[in-house]
Motif scaffolding. Structure first.
Motif, PDB file in Angstrom:
ATOM      1  N   ARG A 189      -8.773   1.987  -9.454  1.00  0.00           N
ATOM      2  CA  ARG A 189      -9.756   2.796  -8.723  1.00  0.00           C
ATOM      3  C   ARG A 189      -9.663   4.270  -9.070  1.00  0.00           C
ATOM      4  N   ASN A 190      -8.532   4.703  -9.644  1.00  0.00           N
ATOM      5  CA  ASN A 190      -8.363   6.122  -9.930  1.00  0.00           C
ATOM      6  C   ASN A 190      -7.650   6.294 -11.270  1.00  0.00           C
ATOM      7  N   GLN A 207     -11.623   2.140 -14.990  1.00  0.00           N
ATOM      8  CA  GLN A 207     -11.740   2.601 -13.606  1.00  0.00           C
ATOM      9  C   GLN A 207     -12.972   1.957 -12.997  1.00  0.00           C
ATOM     10  N   GLU A 259     -15.192   1.259  -9.113  1.00  0.00           N
ATOM     11  CA  GLU A 259     -15.439   1.875  -7.815  1.00  0.00           C
ATOM     12  C   GLU A 259     -14.717   1.164  -6.676  1.00  0.00           C
ATOM     13  N   LYS A 260     -14.679  -0.175  -6.740  1.00  0.00           N
ATOM     14  CA  LYS A 260     -14.107  -0.925  -5.631  1.00  0.00           C
ATOM     15  C   LYS A 260     -13.511  -2.232  -6.140  1.00  0.00           C
ATOM     16  N   LEU A 261     -12.412  -2.665  -5.499  1.00  0.00           N
ATOM     17  CA  LEU A 261     -11.737  -3.913  -5.833  1.00  0.00           C
ATOM     18  C   LEU A 261     -11.583  -4.750  -4.562  1.00  0.00           C
ATOM     19  N   GLU A 290      -5.924  -4.141 -10.009  1.00  0.00           N
ATOM     20  CA  GLU A 290      -6.004  -5.584 -10.236  1.00  0.00           C
ATOM     21  C   GLU A 290      -5.788  -5.813 -11.722  1.00  0.00           C
ATOM     22  N   THR A 319       0.829  -1.209   0.000  1.00  0.00           N
ATOM     23  CA  THR A 319       0.000   0.000   0.000  1.00  0.00           C
ATOM     24  C   THR A 319       0.863   1.259   0.000  1.00  0.00           C
ATOM     25  N   ASN A 349      -6.036  -0.753  -5.007  1.00  0.00           N
ATOM     26  CA  ASN A 349      -6.143   0.264  -6.050  1.00  0.00           C
ATOM     27  C   ASN A 349      -5.986  -0.283  -7.460  1.00  0.00           C
ATOM     28  N   ARG A 404     -10.401  -6.409  -1.266  1.00  0.00           N
ATOM     29  CA  ARG A 404      -9.536  -5.907  -0.185  1.00  0.00           C
ATOM     30  C   ARG A 404      -9.266  -4.401  -0.309  1.00  0.00           C
ATOM     31  N   ASN A 405     -10.115  -3.715  -1.044  1.00  0.00           N
ATOM     32  CA  ASN A 405     -10.013  -2.262  -1.236  1.00  0.00           C
ATOM     33  C   ASN A 405      -8.682  -1.828  -1.840  1.00  0.00           C
TER      34      ASN A 405
END
Length: 126
Positions: free
Chosen positions: A80-81, A108, A110-112, A119, A44, A117, A114-115
């Motif tokens: 995610r971004n 892009q 919204e969510k992957l 994949e 992270t 950024n 384990r949150n």
């Protein structure tokens, strides 16, 4: 007939799936996230480090199948971004030559899991 290919170096699947499935000359690799199996932690420390870890996880699976990134014919990148696209593209691109780079899409979301950024999943041809 399908052949299941898993790598002990890549993060263990967290659901009812395998790292990859070989069908004929095609290898389908499940999406990989920036989890470091050796340290059992999510990376992270920034999108570049996260992308490197994802590519390393994919490498472990590709290697286990006896292939290389030159065999990749399609990649799908979920992020995610979209503002991170250029940084991701720089790291991702370093694994391929421009002349033989695979087809790809980057979307892009919204969510992957384990949150995370990023994949990435891949399809390879032997």
């Amino acid at each position: 007939m399908k052949q299941i290919i898993n790598s002990s170096k890549a993060p263990a699947p967290i659901g009812p799936y395998n790292h990859s499935v070989m069908v004929g000359d095609l290898l389908f690799i499940s999406g990989q996230i920036p989890f470091n199996q050796a340290t059992e932690t999510l990376v992270t420390t920034g999108i570049q480090d996260e992308t490197k870890q994802v590519m390393q996880n994919l490498y472990y699976i590709v290697e286990e199948a006896g292939l290389t990134f030159e065999h990749v014919v399609k990649a799908t990148i979920f992020i995610r971004n979209m503002d991170h696209f250029s940084m991701i593209n720089e790291i991702y691109g370093s694994y391929f030559s421009a002349e033989t780079a695979p087809a790809r899409e980057c979307v892009q979301v919204e969510k992957l899991p384990r949150n995370v950024n990023i994949e990435i999943s891949m399809i390879l041809h032997r």
